[in-house]
Write an enzyme that holds these catalytic residues in place. Structure first.
Site, PDB file in Angstrom:
ATOM      1  N   ALA A  27       0.807  -1.218   0.000  1.00 30.25           N
ATOM      2  CA  ALA A  27       0.000   0.000   0.000  1.00 30.25           C
ATOM      3  C   ALA A  27       0.844   1.274   0.000  1.00 30.25           C
ATOM      4  O   ALA A  27       0.430   2.306  -0.537  1.00 30.25           O
ATOM      5  CB  ALA A  27      -0.931  -0.016   1.202  1.00 30.25           C
ATOM      6  N   ARG A  39      -2.173   1.027   7.535  1.00 27.02           N
ATOM      7  CA  ARG A  39      -1.687   1.042   8.909  1.00 27.02           C
ATOM      8  C   ARG A  39      -1.067   2.363   9.353  1.00 27.02           C
ATOM      9  O   ARG A  39      -0.863   2.570  10.539  1.00 27.02           O
ATOM     10  CB  ARG A  39      -0.653  -0.082   9.118  1.00 27.02           C
ATOM     11  CG  ARG A  39      -1.306  -1.423   9.094  1.00 27.02           C
ATOM     12  CD  ARG A  39      -0.335  -2.569   9.273  1.00 27.02           C
ATOM     13  NE  ARG A  39      -1.077  -3.816   9.253  1.00 27.02           N
ATOM     14  CZ  ARG A  39      -1.548  -4.392   8.160  1.00 27.02           C
ATOM     15  NH1 ARG A  39      -1.337  -3.842   6.982  1.00 27.02           N
ATOM     16  NH2 ARG A  39      -2.234  -5.510   8.216  1.00 27.02           N
ATOM     17  N   GLN A 106       0.508  -6.427  -3.785  1.00 27.85           N
ATOM     18  CA  GLN A 106      -0.591  -6.639  -2.838  1.00 27.85           C
ATOM     19  C   GLN A 106      -1.676  -5.598  -3.097  1.00 27.85           C
ATOM     20  O   GLN A 106      -2.734  -5.651  -2.488  1.00 27.85           O
ATOM     21  CB  GLN A 106      -0.081  -6.478  -1.406  1.00 27.85           C
ATOM     22  CG  GLN A 106       1.010  -7.446  -1.026  1.00 27.85           C
ATOM     23  CD  GLN A 106       1.658  -7.066   0.302  1.00 27.85           C
ATOM     24  OE1 GLN A 106       1.166  -7.375   1.368  1.00 27.85           O
ATOM     25  NE2 GLN A 106       2.779  -6.368   0.225  1.00 27.85           N
ATOM     26  N   ASP A 109      -5.178  -1.472  -6.853  1.00 33.77           N
ATOM     27  CA  ASP A 109      -5.544  -0.215  -7.499  1.00 33.77           C
ATOM     28  C   ASP A 109      -5.200  -0.129  -8.983  1.00 33.77           C
ATOM     29  O   ASP A 109      -5.525   0.854  -9.644  1.00 33.77           O
ATOM     30  CB  ASP A 109      -4.902   0.963  -6.750  1.00 33.77           C
ATOM     31  CG  ASP A 109      -3.375   0.807  -6.595  1.00 33.77           C
ATOM     32  OD1 ASP A 109      -2.726   0.229  -7.488  1.00 33.77           O
ATOM     33  OD2 ASP A 109      -2.843   1.280  -5.567  1.00 33.77           O
ATOM     34  N   HIS A 124      -3.693  -9.956  -4.474  1.00 35.77           N
ATOM     35  CA  HIS A 124      -4.871  -9.643  -3.652  1.00 35.77           C
ATOM     36  C   HIS A 124      -6.034  -9.171  -4.513  1.00 35.77           C
ATOM     37  O   HIS A 124      -6.946  -8.501  -4.025  1.00 35.77           O
ATOM     38  CB  HIS A 124      -4.533  -8.590  -2.591  1.00 35.77           C
ATOM     39  CG  HIS A 124      -3.637  -9.129  -1.502  1.00 35.77           C
ATOM     40  ND1 HIS A 124      -3.029  -8.346  -0.563  1.00 35.77           N
ATOM     41  CD2 HIS A 124      -3.254 -10.397  -1.211  1.00 35.77           C
ATOM     42  CE1 HIS A 124      -2.301  -9.100   0.260  1.00 35.77           C
ATOM     43  NE2 HIS A 124      -2.424 -10.345  -0.121  1.00 35.77           N
ATOM     44  N   CYS A 132     -19.387 -12.009  -9.698  1.00 34.62           N
ATOM     45  CA  CYS A 132     -20.512 -12.720  -9.082  1.00 34.62           C
ATOM     46  C   CYS A 132     -19.960 -13.933  -8.339  1.00 34.62           C
ATOM     47  O   CYS A 132     -19.232 -14.740  -8.925  1.00 34.62           O
ATOM     48  CB  CYS A 132     -21.508 -13.151 -10.159  1.00 34.62           C
ATOM     49  SG  CYS A 132     -22.777 -14.251  -9.489  1.00 34.62           S
ATOM     50  N   CYS A 135     -21.887 -17.275 -10.317  1.00 38.83           N
ATOM     51  CA  CYS A 135     -21.510 -17.787 -11.645  1.00 38.83           C
ATOM     52  C   CYS A 135     -20.137 -17.306 -12.105  1.00 38.83           C
ATOM     53  O   CYS A 135     -19.645 -17.764 -13.133  1.00 38.83           O
ATOM     54  CB  CYS A 135     -22.570 -17.393 -12.683  1.00 38.83           C
ATOM     55  SG  CYS A 135     -22.622 -15.623 -13.018  1.00 38.83           S
ATOM     56  N   CYS A 157     -26.396 -10.470  -9.185  1.00 35.17           N
ATOM     57  CA  CYS A 157     -26.248 -10.908 -10.572  1.00 35.17           C
ATOM     58  C   CYS A 157     -27.620 -11.383 -11.076  1.00 35.17           C
ATOM     59  O   CYS A 157     -28.505 -11.698 -10.275  1.00 35.17           O
ATOM     60  CB  CYS A 157     -25.251 -12.073 -10.584  1.00 35.17           C
ATOM     61  SG  CYS A 157     -24.921 -12.779 -12.195  1.00 35.17           S
ATOM     62  N   CYS A 159     -28.153 -14.153 -12.140  1.00 31.28           N
ATOM     63  CA  CYS A 159     -28.288 -15.535 -11.647  1.00 31.28           C
ATOM     64  C   CYS A 159     -28.688 -15.570 -10.174  1.00 31.28           C
ATOM     65  O   CYS A 159     -28.904 -16.649  -9.620  1.00 31.28           O
ATOM     66  CB  CYS A 159     -26.989 -16.318 -11.864  1.00 31.28           C
ATOM     67  SG  CYS A 159     -25.718 -15.995 -10.610  1.00 31.28           S
TER      68      CYS A 159
HETATM   69  P1  NAD Z   1       0.478  -1.449   4.957  1.00 28.75           P
HETATM   70  O1  NAD Z   1      -0.577  -0.401   5.004  1.00 28.75           O
HETATM   71  O2  NAD Z   1       0.487  -2.505   5.987  1.00 28.75           O
HETATM   72  O3  NAD Z   1       1.926  -0.817   4.977  1.00 28.75           O
HETATM   73  C1  NAD Z   1       2.338   0.149   4.078  1.00 28.75           C
HETATM   74  C2  NAD Z   1       3.789   0.477   4.388  1.00 28.75           C
HETATM   75  O4  NAD Z   1       4.211   1.429   3.438  1.00 28.75           O
HETATM   76  C3  NAD Z   1       3.993   1.070   5.778  1.00 28.75           C
HETATM   77  O5  NAD Z   1       5.027   0.365   6.435  1.00 28.75           O
HETATM   78  C4  NAD Z   1       4.404   2.534   5.492  1.00 28.75           C
HETATM   79  O6  NAD Z   1       5.371   3.018   6.384  1.00 28.75           O
HETATM   80  C5  NAD Z   1       4.962   2.434   4.094  1.00 28.75           C
HETATM   81  N1  NAD Z   1       4.812   3.638   3.276  1.00 28.75           N
HETATM   82  C6  NAD Z   1       3.776   4.494   3.207  1.00 28.75           C
HETATM   83  N2  NAD Z   1       4.008   5.433   2.259  1.00 28.75           N
HETATM   84  C7  NAD Z   1       5.229   5.166   1.735  1.00 28.75           C
HETATM   85  C8  NAD Z   1       6.026   5.774   0.727  1.00 28.75           C
HETATM   86  N3  NAD Z   1       5.610   6.865   0.058  1.00 28.75           N
HETATM   87  N4  NAD Z   1       7.225   5.219   0.424  1.00 28.75           N
HETATM   88  C9  NAD Z   1       7.683   4.118   1.101  1.00 28.75           C
HETATM   89  N5  NAD Z   1       6.961   3.510   2.077  1.00 28.75           N
HETATM   90  C10 NAD Z   1       5.751   4.011   2.379  1.00 28.75           C
HETATM   91  O7  NAD Z   1       0.401  -2.046   3.507  1.00 28.75           O
HETATM   92  P2  NAD Z   1       0.674  -3.481   2.974  1.00 28.75           P
HETATM   93  O8  NAD Z   1       1.861  -4.090   3.620  1.00 28.75           O
HETATM   94  O9  NAD Z   1       0.649  -3.367   1.528  1.00 28.75           O
HETATM   95  O10 NAD Z   1      -0.597  -4.334   3.471  1.00 28.75           O
HETATM   96  C11 NAD Z   1      -1.890  -3.862   3.556  1.00 28.75           C
HETATM   97  C12 NAD Z   1      -2.889  -4.613   2.706  1.00 28.75           C
HETATM   98  O11 NAD Z   1      -3.863  -3.673   2.318  1.00 28.75           O
HETATM   99  C13 NAD Z   1      -2.363  -5.187   1.452  1.00 28.75           C
HETATM  100  O12 NAD Z   1      -2.771  -6.489   1.413  1.00 28.75           O
HETATM  101  C14 NAD Z   1      -3.044  -4.438   0.312  1.00 28.75           C
HETATM  102  O13 NAD Z   1      -3.703  -5.356  -0.512  1.00 28.75           O
HETATM  103  C15 NAD Z   1      -4.129  -3.637   0.941  1.00 28.75           C
HETATM  104  N6  NAD Z   1      -4.192  -2.233   0.500  1.00 28.75           N
HETATM  105  C16 NAD Z   1      -4.075  -1.891  -0.805  1.00 28.75           C
HETATM  106  C17 NAD Z   1      -4.130  -0.559  -1.171  1.00 28.75           C
HETATM  107  C18 NAD Z   1      -3.983  -0.205  -2.625  1.00 28.75           C
HETATM  108  O14 NAD Z   1      -4.318  -1.017  -3.474  1.00 28.75           O
HETATM  109  N7  NAD Z   1      -3.409   0.963  -2.937  1.00 28.75           N
HETATM  110  C19 NAD Z   1      -4.312   0.448  -0.225  1.00 28.75           C
HETATM  111  C20 NAD Z   1      -4.462   0.063   1.115  1.00 28.75           C
HETATM  112  C21 NAD Z   1      -4.388  -1.281   1.465  1.00 28.75           C
END
Ligand code: NAD
Length: 252
Positions: A27, A39, A106, A109, A124, A132, A135, A157, A159
């Protein structure tokens, strides 16, 4: 921790020799594109509880589905409209240079694809589609949002099946093909980059020791320490949107 300049120099050295690098992104890769992580202060888990979004609750409780769709109405436009920042462009450049084989993300987006990275493994799922649960038919999420009725946040859906965004929820099985491939790529990697991920979400975080045990050199770029920093050749505590372009510039 390595100071940023020294870390960038060492990362350039490792990636200069790489032909099979693999990146795992989280993220934190997207915060500079305006999508909050989960987080950090102000992140999603400061407003919601992970249990609200469990697969078990979504599939068994209409009130839980309604909450999920309502949250989606709030969160999805940010994802839909987000644009890849310079760090995304840098990763796509590494791929086009033949240094980076693929990105395991992970994130849900779609920003790696928007940036032009050719091989992206979404372990993820994706927030850009809805499927759906009966189906298996899929739609662009914008289409489903356009027909969400405020009183009836439980789209179905034809279905009769429950519709769910194609993201992997807590308690939901990981996609088999993507997970298998992510492990294969981690084992083949000569350099493994962990980018903007806290490395506390499993099994995704397991890719890091898997890669290192099979010979990869590890580069961690994250704002804060991760549990796997001790395995890394290079740890840079900085922003991916600044550090990755600096590395790519140094490789020219
Ligand atoms: P996380 O939220 O647990 O951790 C994100 C980490 O990135 C943190 O340790 C933070 O310090 C660091 N961080 C934040 N901004 C940063 C930057 N500009 N440069 C470097 N580091 C930076 O995220 P995670 O470990 O990916 O796990 C959370 C879950 O949530 C994942 O499974 C993901 O699928 C999902 N998620 C996805 C999105 C998205 O698709 N953009 C957004 C939020 C959560």
């Amino acid at each position: 921790m390595t100071s940023t300049d020294a870390g960038v120099t060492r990362a350039i050295g490792l990636l200069g020799e790489a032909h099979n690098a693999v990146a795992l992104t989280g993220a934190g890769m997207s915060t500079e594109s305006g999508i909050p992580d989960f987080r950090s202060p102000g992140g999603v888990w400061t407003k919601y509880h992970p249990d609200d979004f469990s697969y078990q609750k979504f599939t068994t409780r209409p009130d839980s589905r309604a909450r999920y769709w309502r949250w989606g109405l709030e969160f999805f436009p940010t994802v839909r409209d987000a644009q890849p920042h310079a760090g995304y462009v840098a990763l796509a450049t590494l791929a086009k240079q033949g240094r980076l084989r693929c990105v395991v993300t992970q994130n849900v987006d779609g920003l790696h694809r928007k940036a032009g990275t050719p091989d992206v493994i979404e372990i993820h799922g994706t927030a850009l589609e809805v499927g759906c649960l009966g189906c298996g038919k899929r739609w662009p999420r914008v289409e489903i949002h356009a027909r969400l009725e405020p009183e009836q946040f439980d789209p179905r859906c034809a279905c009769g099946g429950i519709l769910k965004p194609c993201t992997i929820s807590f308690g939901q099985a990981m996609p088999k093909a993507e997970t298998t491939r992510a492990y294969q790529e981690a084992r083949r990697a000569d350099v493994f980059l962990a980018l903007g991920t806290s490395l506390v979400v499993f099994p995704a975080a397991d890719l890091v020791p898997e890669a290192v045990e099979h010979g990869a050199k590890l580069i961690v770029i994250n704002l804060e320490p991760t549990p796997f920093d001790g395995l890394a050749q290079v740890v840079i505590h900085g922003k991916v949107g600044e550090v990755l372009p600096a590395i790519v510039e140094g490789l020219q």
